[in-house]
Design a protein around this motif. Structure first.
Motif, short mmCIF file in Angstrom:
data_model
loop_
_atom_site.label_atom_id
_atom_site.label_comp_id
_atom_site.label_asym_id
_atom_site.label_seq_id
_atom_site.Cartn_x
_atom_site.Cartn_y
_atom_site.Cartn_z
N TYR A 9 9.26 -5.00 5.29
CA TYR A 9 9.84 -3.76 5.80
C TYR A 9 11.10 -4.07 6.59
O TYR A 9 11.13 -5.00 7.39
CB TYR A 9 8.86 -3.01 6.71
N LYS A 38 6.11 4.48 18.06
CA LYS A 38 4.68 4.28 17.81
C LYS A 38 4.24 5.00 16.55
O LYS A 38 3.44 4.49 15.77
CB LYS A 38 3.88 4.77 19.02
N ILE A 41 4.78 2.90 13.42
CA ILE A 41 3.79 1.83 13.28
C ILE A 41 2.44 2.40 12.87
O ILE A 41 1.76 1.86 11.99
CB ILE A 41 3.68 1.01 14.58
N THR A 42 2.06 3.50 13.49
CA THR A 42 0.78 4.14 13.16
C THR A 42 0.76 4.56 11.70
O THR A 42 -0.22 4.33 11.00
CB THR A 42 0.54 5.36 14.08
N LEU A 44 2.44 3.28 9.24
CA LEU A 44 2.37 2.07 8.43
C LEU A 44 0.96 1.53 8.38
O LEU A 44 0.45 1.17 7.32
CB LEU A 44 3.33 1.01 8.99
N LEU A 45 0.28 1.48 9.52
CA LEU A 45 -1.08 0.95 9.58
C LEU A 45 -2.09 1.85 8.89
O LEU A 45 -3.11 1.38 8.39
CB LEU A 45 -1.50 0.73 11.04
N GLU A 46 -1.83 3.15 8.85
CA GLU A 46 -2.77 4.09 8.24
C GLU A 46 -2.54 4.28 6.75
O GLU A 46 -3.32 4.93 6.08
CB GLU A 46 -2.69 5.44 8.96
N GLU A 47 -1.47 3.71 6.22
CA GLU A 47 -1.15 3.85 4.81
C GLU A 47 -2.23 3.16 3.97
O GLU A 47 -2.63 2.04 4.27
CB GLU A 47 0.21 3.20 4.55
N ARG A 49 -4.16 0.96 1.38
CA ARG A 49 -3.81 -0.32 0.76
C ARG A 49 -3.41 -0.12 -0.69
O ARG A 49 -3.99 0.67 -1.39
CB ARG A 49 -4.99 -1.29 0.83
N ASP A 52 1.97 0.51 -1.38
CA ASP A 52 3.28 -0.12 -1.43
C ASP A 52 3.68 -0.53 -2.84
O ASP A 52 4.84 -0.56 -3.18
CB ASP A 52 3.31 -1.37 -0.54
#
Length: 61
Positions: A9, A38, A41-42, A44-47, A49, A52
């Motif tokens: 990223y 924030k 980032i949140t 991105l983390l909740e996307e 798996r 991408d």
């Protein structure tokens, strides 16, 4: 935030210039520190798996 073809990223944000904040990190001469919201980032983390690999690189947030 942009997903690159190589799976990394690229982020943009305000450059951190606060000496106290910078002194808490070991930053190589070839890197720049930026602030990232924030929420970015949140998101991105909740996307989920694998998502991408299913879409081309594009700006987010």
């Amino acid at each position: 935030m942009v997903l690159t073809p190589s799976g990394t990223y690229v982020v943009q944000g305000l450059e951190v210039t606060d000496p106290e904040a910078l002194s808490q990190m070991e930053i190589p001469d070839y890197e720049t520190v930026v602030e990232v919201p924030k929420a970015a980032i949140t998101a991105l983390l909740e996307e989920p798996r694998g998502v991408d690999l299913q879409r081309p690189a594009q700006p987010a947030l």
